[in-house]
Scaffold this motif. Structure first.
Motif, PDB file in Angstrom:
ATOM      1  N   LEU A  30       0.830  -1.208   0.000  1.00 51.36           N
ATOM      2  CA  LEU A  30       0.000   0.000   0.000  1.00 51.36           C
ATOM      3  C   LEU A  30       0.862   1.254   0.000  1.00 51.36           C
ATOM      4  O   LEU A  30       0.601   2.189  -0.769  1.00 51.36           O
ATOM      5  CB  LEU A  30      -0.959   0.003   1.192  1.00 51.36           C
ATOM      6  CG  LEU A  30      -2.039  -1.080   1.199  1.00 51.36           C
ATOM      7  CD1 LEU A  30      -2.909  -0.951   2.446  1.00 51.36           C
ATOM      8  CD2 LEU A  30      -2.886  -1.063  -0.059  1.00 51.36           C
ATOM      9  N   ASP A  31       1.895   1.288   0.837  1.00 48.82           N
ATOM     10  CA  ASP A  31       2.781   2.453   0.894  1.00 48.82           C
ATOM     11  C   ASP A  31       3.504   2.662  -0.425  1.00 48.82           C
ATOM     12  O   ASP A  31       3.586   3.788  -0.923  1.00 48.82           O
ATOM     13  CB  ASP A  31       3.808   2.310   2.021  1.00 48.82           C
ATOM     14  CG  ASP A  31       3.211   2.501   3.399  1.00 48.82           C
ATOM     15  OD1 ASP A  31       2.070   2.997   3.511  1.00 48.82           O
ATOM     16  OD2 ASP A  31       3.890   2.152   4.383  1.00 48.82           O
ATOM     17  N   LYS A  34       0.934   3.813  -3.245  1.00 44.01           N
ATOM     18  CA  LYS A  34       0.408   5.162  -2.999  1.00 44.01           C
ATOM     19  C   LYS A  34       1.466   6.232  -3.208  1.00 44.01           C
ATOM     20  O   LYS A  34       1.143   7.351  -3.594  1.00 44.01           O
ATOM     21  CB  LYS A  34      -0.141   5.285  -1.577  1.00 44.01           C
ATOM     22  CG  LYS A  34      -1.483   4.636  -1.388  1.00 44.01           C
ATOM     23  CD  LYS A  34      -2.126   5.012  -0.080  1.00 44.01           C
ATOM     24  CE  LYS A  34      -1.447   4.363   1.094  1.00 44.01           C
ATOM     25  NZ  LYS A  34      -2.170   4.504   2.355  1.00 44.01           N
ATOM     26  N   ASN A  35       2.717   5.891  -2.949  1.00 46.28           N
ATOM     27  CA  ASN A  35       3.789   6.877  -3.025  1.00 46.28           C
ATOM     28  C   ASN A  35       4.666   6.719  -4.262  1.00 46.28           C
ATOM     29  O   ASN A  35       5.770   7.273  -4.300  1.00 46.28           O
ATOM     30  CB  ASN A  35       4.643   6.797  -1.753  1.00 46.28           C
ATOM     31  CG  ASN A  35       3.843   7.180  -0.531  1.00 46.28           C
ATOM     32  OD1 ASN A  35       3.271   8.257  -0.473  1.00 46.28           O
ATOM     33  ND2 ASN A  35       3.770   6.285   0.435  1.00 46.28           N
ATOM     34  N   ASP A  49      -3.062  -1.348  -9.694  1.00 53.42           N
ATOM     35  CA  ASP A  49      -4.194  -0.648  -9.087  1.00 53.42           C
ATOM     36  C   ASP A  49      -5.276  -1.637  -8.661  1.00 53.42           C
ATOM     37  O   ASP A  49      -5.860  -1.511  -7.580  1.00 53.42           O
ATOM     38  CB  ASP A  49      -4.752   0.372 -10.075  1.00 53.42           C
ATOM     39  CG  ASP A  49      -5.815   1.256  -9.460  1.00 53.42           C
ATOM     40  OD1 ASP A  49      -5.564   1.831  -8.385  1.00 53.42           O
ATOM     41  OD2 ASP A  49      -6.900   1.376 -10.060  1.00 53.42           O
ATOM     42  N   PHE A  52      -4.037  -3.242  -5.648  1.00 55.63           N
ATOM     43  CA  PHE A  52      -4.140  -2.306  -4.531  1.00 55.63           C
ATOM     44  C   PHE A  52      -5.505  -2.442  -3.856  1.00 55.63           C
ATOM     45  O   PHE A  52      -5.606  -2.497  -2.633  1.00 55.63           O
ATOM     46  CB  PHE A  52      -3.936  -0.863  -5.021  1.00 55.63           C
ATOM     47  CG  PHE A  52      -4.036   0.157  -3.927  1.00 55.63           C
ATOM     48  CD1 PHE A  52      -2.913   0.524  -3.205  1.00 55.63           C
ATOM     49  CD2 PHE A  52      -5.247   0.755  -3.617  1.00 55.63           C
ATOM     50  CE1 PHE A  52      -3.000   1.471  -2.186  1.00 55.63           C
ATOM     51  CE2 PHE A  52      -5.342   1.698  -2.611  1.00 55.63           C
ATOM     52  CZ  PHE A  52      -4.210   2.053  -1.891  1.00 55.63           C
ATOM     53  N   ASP A  56      -6.011  -3.623  -0.105  1.00 54.58           N
ATOM     54  CA  ASP A  56      -6.722  -2.718   0.794  1.00 54.58           C
ATOM     55  C   ASP A  56      -7.934  -3.392   1.429  1.00 54.58           C
ATOM     56  O   ASP A  56      -8.365  -3.012   2.514  1.00 54.58           O
ATOM     57  CB  ASP A  56      -7.151  -1.467   0.027  1.00 54.58           C
ATOM     58  CG  ASP A  56      -7.553  -0.335   0.935  1.00 54.58           C
ATOM     59  OD1 ASP A  56      -6.930  -0.149   2.002  1.00 54.58           O
ATOM     60  OD2 ASP A  56      -8.508   0.387   0.576  1.00 54.58           O
TER      61      ASP A  56
END
Length: 96
Positions: A30-31, A34-35, A49, A52, A56
């Motif tokens: 996730l980190d 997202k980054n 995606d 992800f 999540d």
């Protein structure tokens, strides 16, 4: 070869082979996604995606798993999703 394919592929394989825990995979994936500082090509972005969303949706909360089994994933179902993503990622690697 695209370094993103290699980096994400390694993370997925580490999880699938038990080198990292589900919690570590969850947080790291996730980190990282997202980054992500660089723009990913469309097929890779779509794959990552989608994953992800699956990552999540992972939870250990049995109440959530019982109340919304179509949305939340336990570790077994998450591993299935990661395995499918790893196969798709391998296909992208072969095409690059």
């Amino acid at each position: 070869m695209n370094s993103f394919l290699v980096d994400y592929g390694l993370l997925l394989e580490q999880f699938l082979h038990g080198a990292i825990s589900v919690e570590e995979f969850h947080t790291t994936y996730l980190d990282r996604f997202k980054n992500e500082a660089e723009q990913l090509n469309e097929p890779l972005f779509e794959l990552l995606d989608e994953l992800f969303g699956d990552v999540d949706s992972f939870t250990t909360d049995q109440q959530l798993l019982t109340d919304s089994p179509g949305f939340y994933l336990d570790e077994v179902r998450l591993r299935e999703k990661v395995q499918l993503a790893a196969v798709r990622l391998s296909t992208l690697k072969a095409q690059s």
